[in-house]
Design an enzyme around this catalytic site. Structure first.
Site, PDB file in Angstrom:
ATOM      1  N   ASP A 101      58.841 -56.435  -1.522  1.00  0.00           N
ATOM      2  CA  ASP A 101      58.519 -55.364  -2.453  1.00  0.00           C
ATOM      3  C   ASP A 101      57.045 -54.978  -2.335  1.00  0.00           C
ATOM      4  OD1 ASP A 101      61.109 -55.465  -3.433  1.00  0.00           O
ATOM      5  OD2 ASP A 101      60.585 -56.911  -4.999  1.00  0.00           O
ATOM      6  N   ALA A 102      56.698 -53.827  -2.882  1.00  0.00           N
ATOM      7  CA  ALA A 102      55.314 -53.350  -2.818  1.00  0.00           C
ATOM      8  C   ALA A 102      54.339 -54.326  -3.458  1.00  0.00           C
ATOM      9  CB  ALA A 102      55.204 -51.979  -3.486  1.00  0.00           C
TER      10      ALA A 102
END
Length: 228
Positions: A101-102
């Site tokens: 994920d970011a």
């Protein structure tokens, strides 16, 4: 691999150009004209373009230290793509074996070898991934036992596969899993009443993160062979 990808890996053509040639009947595979770009071909197949045999370039295998607020995508979106940090030719042919994920940092493996990456991401191969997890609340005393037995994630019918939990401090642990469900680590801690505040992947299989943030390197032959 797909025929259109094989052609791109064997020439300087784009995916669109390769597809046009295939659809036009210009590609012969094992003495037969093939017009479907999704046709699967293998290294021992004879693939001809205008009578010339195509030979795919050697696959590439890259380790990278993903920075915070980047995305595991080939293009920029809300956050920039981590491919902005990698200076290699034909980067569009590469994909990530197990996305982060970011807001997650750490080890990502990048390749253009689909079978190799499949061995990393499929649960059947039991490939271990180790994460350093920062928690909002102190870790519960029975957390390791619960994870070893498997926990039920919201929206899932089956328990997670057994996972290993090592306590570093009361609010930091190392978690090793062999699956890659959507937001799995965060959901596992949510299932036992805690919340992940930082998440960093340190290891995949026998490959450990050993470069600085935003840096990358090619894998060694021994590292590549581990997932063959």
């Amino acid at each position: 691999m797909r025929l259109d990808k094989f052609i791109c890996k064997s020439t300087d053509l784009t995916r669109t150009e390769a597809t046009q040639l295939i659809n036009a009947g210009n590609i012969i595979v094992n003495n037969e004209v093939v017009s479907n770009e999704a046709t699967q071909v293998h290294e021992n197949n004879d693939v001809l373009l205008d009578g010339i045999k195509l030979i795919a370039r050697a696959s590439r295998y890259i380790l990278m230290h993903k920075p915070l607020n980047t995305i595991c995508s080939n293009i920029d979106e809300v956050y920039p793509s981590l491919f902005n940090y990698i200076d290699v030719e034909k980067a569009d042919d590469l994909h990530i074996a197990g996305r982060l994920d970011a807001d997650t940092t750490g080890l990502v493996l990048i390749t253009d070898d689909g079978r190799w990456s499949f061995n990393i991401i499929t649960p059947n191969k039991q490939c271990e991934k180790t994460y350093r997890v920062g928690l909002r609340n102190p870790i519960a005393e029975d957390a390791a036992e619960k994870f070893a037995q498997g926990v039920k994630l919201q929206g899932e019918k089956q328990l997670t596969l057994p996972a290993k939990l090592d306590v570093v401090t009361s609010n930091e642990v190392l978690l090793t899993i062999t699956e890659g469900k959507y937001h799995q680590v965060k959901r596992m801690f949510s299932a036992i009443g805690n919340r992940v505040v930082t998440l960093h992947r340190e290891q995949i299989g026998n490959i450990k993160l050993d470069v600085e943030v935003g840096k990358w390197r090619f894998l060694t032959p021994e590292e590549i062979a581990y997932f063959k």
